[in-house]
Design an enzyme around this catalytic site. Structure first.
Site, PDB file in Angstrom:
ATOM      1  N   HIS A 125       0.948  -1.095  -0.252  1.00  0.00           N
ATOM      2  CA  HIS A 125      -0.011  -0.080  -0.079  1.00  0.00           C
ATOM      3  C   HIS A 125       0.864   1.195  -0.022  1.00  0.00           C
ATOM      4  O   HIS A 125       1.055   1.885   1.073  1.00  0.00           O
ATOM      5  CB  HIS A 125      -0.848   0.022   1.232  1.00  0.00           C
ATOM      6  N   TRP A 136      -4.434   5.631  -0.372  1.00  0.00           N
ATOM      7  CA  TRP A 136      -5.862   6.090  -0.377  1.00  0.00           C
ATOM      8  C   TRP A 136      -6.357   7.545  -0.874  1.00  0.00           C
ATOM      9  O   TRP A 136      -7.353   7.898  -0.972  1.00  0.00           O
ATOM     10  CB  TRP A 136      -6.596   5.485   0.896  1.00  0.00           C
ATOM     11  N   GLU A 187      -6.227  -4.735  -6.067  1.00  0.00           N
ATOM     12  CA  GLU A 187      -7.816  -4.334  -6.138  1.00  0.00           C
ATOM     13  C   GLU A 187      -7.759  -2.905  -7.343  1.00  0.00           C
ATOM     14  O   GLU A 187      -8.113  -2.086  -7.071  1.00  0.00           O
ATOM     15  CB  GLU A 187      -8.040  -3.462  -4.806  1.00  0.00           C
ATOM     16  N   TRP A 192     -10.583   3.393  -4.830  1.00  0.00           N
ATOM     17  CA  TRP A 192     -10.162   3.912  -3.584  1.00  0.00           C
ATOM     18  C   TRP A 192      -8.503   4.106  -3.556  1.00  0.00           C
ATOM     19  O   TRP A 192      -7.990   4.730  -2.834  1.00  0.00           O
ATOM     20  CB  TRP A 192     -10.331   3.018  -2.520  1.00  0.00           C
ATOM     21  N   TYR A 258     -14.774  -9.534  -0.081  1.00  0.00           N
ATOM     22  CA  TYR A 258     -14.950  -9.642   1.518  1.00  0.00           C
ATOM     23  C   TYR A 258     -16.438  -9.831   1.775  1.00  0.00           C
ATOM     24  O   TYR A 258     -17.365  -9.247   0.771  1.00  0.00           O
ATOM     25  CB  TYR A 258     -14.502  -8.285   2.204  1.00  0.00           C
ATOM     26  N   GLU A 295      -7.196 -12.114  -1.509  1.00  0.00           N
ATOM     27  CA  GLU A 295      -7.574 -11.690  -0.119  1.00  0.00           C
ATOM     28  C   GLU A 295      -8.986 -11.866   0.030  1.00  0.00           C
ATOM     29  O   GLU A 295      -9.850 -11.815  -0.875  1.00  0.00           O
ATOM     30  CB  GLU A 295      -7.544  -9.968  -0.054  1.00  0.00           C
ATOM     31  N   ARG A 327      -5.981  -9.593   7.730  1.00  0.00           N
ATOM     32  CA  ARG A 327      -5.247  -9.572   9.024  1.00  0.00           C
ATOM     33  C   ARG A 327      -6.201  -9.435  10.252  1.00  0.00           C
ATOM     34  O   ARG A 327      -7.308  -9.084  10.149  1.00  0.00           O
ATOM     35  CB  ARG A 327      -4.390  -8.509   9.177  1.00  0.00           C
TER      36      ARG A 327
HETATM   37  C1  BMA Z   1      -6.826  -2.612   5.087  1.00  0.00           C
HETATM   38  C2  BMA Z   1      -6.899  -2.389   6.840  1.00  0.00           C
HETATM   39  C3  BMA Z   1      -6.273  -1.485   7.372  1.00  0.00           C
HETATM   40  C4  BMA Z   1      -4.691  -1.686   6.913  1.00  0.00           C
HETATM   41  C5  BMA Z   1      -4.637  -1.777   5.209  1.00  0.00           C
HETATM   42  C6  BMA Z   1      -3.095  -2.289   4.700  1.00  0.00           C
HETATM   43  O1  BMA Z   1      -7.700  -3.477   4.613  1.00  0.00           O
HETATM   44  O2  BMA Z   1      -6.786  -3.757   7.176  1.00  0.00           O
HETATM   45  O3  BMA Z   1      -6.348  -1.708   8.772  1.00  0.00           O
HETATM   46  O4  BMA Z   1      -3.931  -0.748   7.269  1.00  0.00           O
HETATM   47  O5  BMA Z   1      -5.409  -2.886   4.937  1.00  0.00           O
HETATM   48  O6  BMA Z   1      -2.666  -3.380   5.261  1.00  0.00           O
END
Ligand code: BMA
Length: 374
Positions: A125, A136, A187, A192, A258, A295, A327
C-alpha cells in the site's frame, strides 16, 4: 488399440496443457527456487487450496510479537500454508509498516515461514508519490506522474530501489533468495487507491505494472518474484482483463472479496464468489496463469458455521492456489474490531477446525513435505 491409446494420451496432454501454467515464470531469469515454487504451485492446484493469513506471525487478536505464535496455530495446532506481509511505508524509510510491523521483524517472519516450506506473498500500500499522502489518496494524474518522463518518475525509482533492497535481503540458509509472490497495485479496478479504477487509464496502469516489473528485474536484478495481477470484485472477464498488462508480465491472477455490503448474506457471498471464481478459472486456463483468492474475509466472523457452511461452499468447486484471509488486527473497543480469521475461543473457531480438517484445504503440515522450493 495402441494407436487409440496414443490418441487418448495425446488428448490428455492437450487438455493438461490447457490447464497448466507456462513452463517458466514471467521473469525468464528467475532463480531456481522461484521456478520450483512456480511449478509446484501449479501442481498443487490439483490437490487443494492453501490457506493463507496476512501478518499471521506478527500479531493476532490480543497479542503481538510472541515468537512462534499464530492465531491459526492457536486454533488448529498448525500454521497456514501461505503468509501475507505488507510493505507500505518502506518507501518513505519508516522502520515499521503502515500496520505497525517493524520491517526487521518482518524479514525474520518471512525467513521463518520459508524455512517451514510456506509460501510468502507481499502487498504494497505505497503512499501517493505525487501528493505524499497515503495509498488511499486518489489524486488524478498520479500514475502518469511516475511513469518515465513524469515529474515523479525519479522519486518512484528511489522507492523501487528500497523495495529491491528489502527483497534482496531475504535469503534462505544457503544464501538463496527467498521467492515471493509479489502483488503490487492490488484491487486495481476499484477507485480507492491512486492506481485504481477511474484514477488512471487502463493503459497507464499497464505501463506502470510493466515499468515496475522491468525496473525490479532488469535494473535491480531481483529474480525471486512471481507477479500477481489482482483486481477487486468484477462482473465479467472483459472487466477483469481491462487493465491486464499481458501474459508475459504475470504469473498469478486473483481478486479480493469480502463478505460485506453487496455480498452481505452467506448466499450472496457464495453466488458472487462462485461466478468470479468460475471466470477466474477460465481466464487462468486461457492465459496459462495460476488462479488465487488473493484476499478474502468476513470481518468479525459473527457466524459460527461460516467456514464450512459459507466459505468452503464458495471456494471448494474451483481451482484456486491459495486463499489469503486478511489480518487479525483485533479490537479497538467492543464495536470496533478487525479480524478475518478465528482466534482461540472465537465464535467460529470450532468450525474452522472442521474447515482445517477438510481434505480440500491445505495448511503447513500438508505442504512442508512437498518441498515447494526444490
Ligand atoms: C486494510 C485494513 C487496514 C490496513 C490496510 C493495509 O484493509 O486492514 O487496517 O492498514 O488494509 O494493510
Amino acid at each position: 488399440m495402441k494407436s487409440k491409446h496414443f490418441t487418448f494420451l495425446a488428448l490428455i496432454g492437450i487438455v493438461h496443457l490447457s490447464l497448466v501454467a507456462q513452463d517458466l515464470p514471467a521473469d525468464k531469469k528467475a532463480t531456481k527456487e522461484t521456478i520450483a515454487v512456480y511449478r509446484n504451485l501449479e501442481k498443487l492446484l490439483h490437490e487443494g487450496i492453501m490457506f493463507g493469513h496476512q501478518d499471521d506471525l506478527a500479531y493476532g487478536v490480543g497479542w503481538k510479537y510472541e515468537p512462534g505464535r499464530s492465531d491459526i496455530k492457536d486454533v488448529t495446532g498448525d500454521y497456514p500454508a501461505v503468509y501475507g506481509f505488507e510493505l507500505g511505508r518502506l518507501e518513505i524509510d519508516h522502520a515499521v509498516n503502515l500496520d505497525s510491523v517493524p520491517f526487521d521483524k518482518m524479514k525474520s517472519f518471512i525467513r521463518e515461514a520459508y524455512d517451514r516450506g510456506g509460501v510468502i506473498t507481499l502487498s504494497w500500500h505505497l503512499n501517493n508519490p505525487l501528493t505524499g499522502k497515503t495509498a488511499w489518496d486518489p489524486a488524478p494524474g498520479t500514475v502518469a506522474s511516475i511513469l518515465p518522463g513524469g515529474e515523479k518518475n525519479d522519486l518512484y525509482e528511489t522507492w523501487l530501489d528500497k523495495v529491491a533492497r528489502f527483497l534482496l535481503a531475504l535469503k534462505g540458509k544457503h544464501g538463496e533468495y527467498i521467492p515471493i509472490v509479489f502483488r503490487p497495485f492490488h484491487e486495481l479496478n476499484g477507485d480507492w487507491f491512486w492506481w485504481g479504477g477511474k484514477n488512471c487509464t487502463p493503459d497507464e496502469l499497464k505501463q506502470l505494472y510493466q515499468f515496475t516489473e522491468s525496473y525490479l528485474r532488469d535494473k535491480k536484478n531481483v529474480h525471486s518474484l512471481l507477479y500477481a495481477y489482482n483486481t477487486d470484485k468484477f462482473y465479467s472477464k472483459d472487466e477483469y482483463l481491462k487493465r491486464y498488462p499481458g501474459d508475459e508480465w504475470v504469473d498469478l491472477i486473483g481478486f479480493d472479496i469480502y463478505q460485506a455490503y453487496n455480498t452481505a448474506s452467506n448466499d450472496d457471498f457464495i453466488r458472487f464468489s462462485g461466478s468470479m471464481l468460475a471466470a477466474l478459472d477460465s481466464i487462468a486456463a486461457e492465459h496459462k496463469k495460476i488462479p488465487a483468492l488473493t484476499e478474502f474475509g468476513y470481518n468479525g466472523l459473527k457466524d459460527s458455521l461460516w467456514w464450512t457452511n459459507t466459505f468452503l461452499k464458495a471456494i471448494a468447486p474451483y481451482r484456486i492456489s491459495y486463499a489469503l484471509a486478511w489480518r487479525n488486527a483485533g479490537f479497538r473497543n467492543a464495536d470496533q474490531y478487525e479480524f478475518y480469521a478465528p482466534y482461540k475461543g472465537q465464535l467460529s473457531a470450532n468450525d474452522f477446525v472442521e474447515f482445517y480438517k477438510n481434505e480440500k484445504t491445505l495448511f503447513q503440515k500438508d505442504i512442508t513435505g512437498k518441498r515447494l522450493y526444490e
